[in-house]
Scaffold this active site. Structure first.
Site, PDB file in Angstrom:
ATOM      1  N   CYS A 101       0.833  -1.209   0.000  1.00 25.39           N
ATOM      2  CA  CYS A 101       0.000   0.000   0.000  1.00 25.39           C
ATOM      3  C   CYS A 101       0.866   1.258   0.000  1.00 25.39           C
ATOM      4  CB  CYS A 101      -0.932  -0.015   1.208  1.00 25.39           C
ATOM      5  SG  CYS A 101      -2.095   1.361   1.256  1.00 25.39           S
ATOM      6  N   CYS A 197      -6.350  -3.360   7.313  1.00 31.01           N
ATOM      7  CA  CYS A 197      -7.610  -2.619   7.281  1.00 31.01           C
ATOM      8  C   CYS A 197      -8.720  -3.338   6.530  1.00 31.01           C
ATOM      9  CB  CYS A 197      -7.388  -1.226   6.697  1.00 31.01           C
ATOM     10  SG  CYS A 197      -6.935  -1.202   4.942  1.00 31.01           S
TER      11      CYS A 197
END
Length: 354
Positions: A101, A197
């Site tokens: 990410c 997440c």
């Protein structure tokens, strides 16, 4: 001199204080929040992707008197993070989606967005430091060693290290929270997110299974050659794993190897995990040629102390050899080399050598 700085605001206290510091320094600050993941059309309920996190970031921006933007980045996040995450587990590797990410979304898509929309620099709330030294821009550990995130930032290029800011990196977590309270930021006492997440409650196997076209069962075999049982898919295993094997035995068993081609999982005693050296792929040197050390301390897990090792470049790879006792490494994880608190370089673990 004041600059135009875009700040990646996740809705947490770290990025909130990063924005606060930049405002105090007189920069022209714009907060940017990324909407990264939807589950069945509804955002996840925690982490850096949830609706309430965007609302918290917006509230902080309002308190600071800065512009705030929300970008819909679900498509690049699915393509660059979730897809490779699923593929890695299916191939017998254990991915680190936070590094992916950072590399492909925050310092990939968002980096490009910031620079093409008038930003001089991009800032985040990461706990790390960037220091100019000897013609380099060094990535160093944070002032708060317990919160240090330099390990997950090894993919940063020199150009990025020149233009990225980590304002929170010089503060301990408690000092950072105290600063947020003093400024009246609504995120001052917000709880930190812990897990990935987009995976709820650590249910990685179920998440991966939902996205695989098929799940192939296979054999669990002891390093000695004897079949001990069966399993429901290689994506359920990671090298070094001890819990959840479901195989009674006379001694504790650990996952030693995962072979996706044969759907075979090899287990054995703790001693079978250790390898004297291993190969890395995609090594990113932070030091220029002529300054690259032959020895460093190498970290192969996020929360692990680095250990002394030798670094030897090979065609298309870099070989790390432990200088003391052999260590366990997990294919798909990152290996990051340090000199004291400075990142020398890093790459992806391809596999161990006997």
């Amino acid at each position: 001199m004041p600059e135009t700085v875009f700040v990646a605001m996740s809705g947490g206290v770290d990025s909130s204080v990063a924005a606060l510091i930049l405002v105090e320094q007189g920069h022209r600050v714009t907060g940017v929040t990324l909407r990264l993941y939807d589950s069945c059309g509804a955002p996840v309920s925690r982490g850096c992707c949830a609706l309430e996190d965007a609302a918290d970031a917006r509230a902080v921006a309002r308190t600071l008197g800065i512009e705030h933007r929300v970008l819909e980045y679900q498509a690049p996040f699915e393509r660059e993070v979730i897809g490779p995450f699923v593929a890695a587990y299916a191939s017998g590797r254990t991915p680190n989606p936070c590094i992916a990410c950072n590399e492909r979304v925050k310092f990939g898509a968002l980096w490009s967005y910031a620079l093409t929309n008038g930003a001089d620099r991009l800032a985040t709330g990461h706990h790390a430091r960037l220091v100019e030294a000897g013609g380099r821009v060094d990535l160093r550990r944070a002032a708060d060693r317990d919160k240090d995130q330099s390990y997950v930032l090894f993919t940063l290029s020199l150009e990025q290290r020149k233009r990225v800011l980590f304002p929170a990196g010089d503060l301990t977590k408690e000092t950072l929270r105290a600063k947020a309270r003093a400024a009246g930021l609504p995120t001052a006492d917000k709880r930190e997110s812990q897990d990935i997440c987009f995976v709820g409650d650590g249910r990685y196997a179920e998440f991966v299974e939902e996205r695989l076209p098929e799940v192939r069962p296979g054999i669990v075999r002891h390093v000695g050659g004897r079949a001990l049982g069966t399993h429901g898919g290689v994506h359920r295993f990671t090298v070094g794993q001890r819990q959840g094997l479901g195989i009674p035995y006379t001694e504790p068993l650990y996952v030693v190897a995962v072979d996706a081609d044969s759907a075979e999982v090899t287990v054995g005693p703790r001693s079978a995990l250790d390898t004297p050296s291993f190969v890395t792929e995609g090594w990113n040197w932070h030091f220029p040629e002529g300054q690259r050390p032959a020895e460093a301390r190498v970290q192969v897990r996020y929360r692990q102390e680095p250990r002394p090792a030798r670094l030897v470049e090979a065609p298309g790879a870099l070989v790390v050899t432990w200088q003391a006792q052999p260590q366990c490494v997990t294919p798909g994880q990152a290996a990051v080399a340090y000199l004291d608190d400075t990142v020398v370089g890093g790459g992806w673990i391809a596999g161990g050598r006997a």
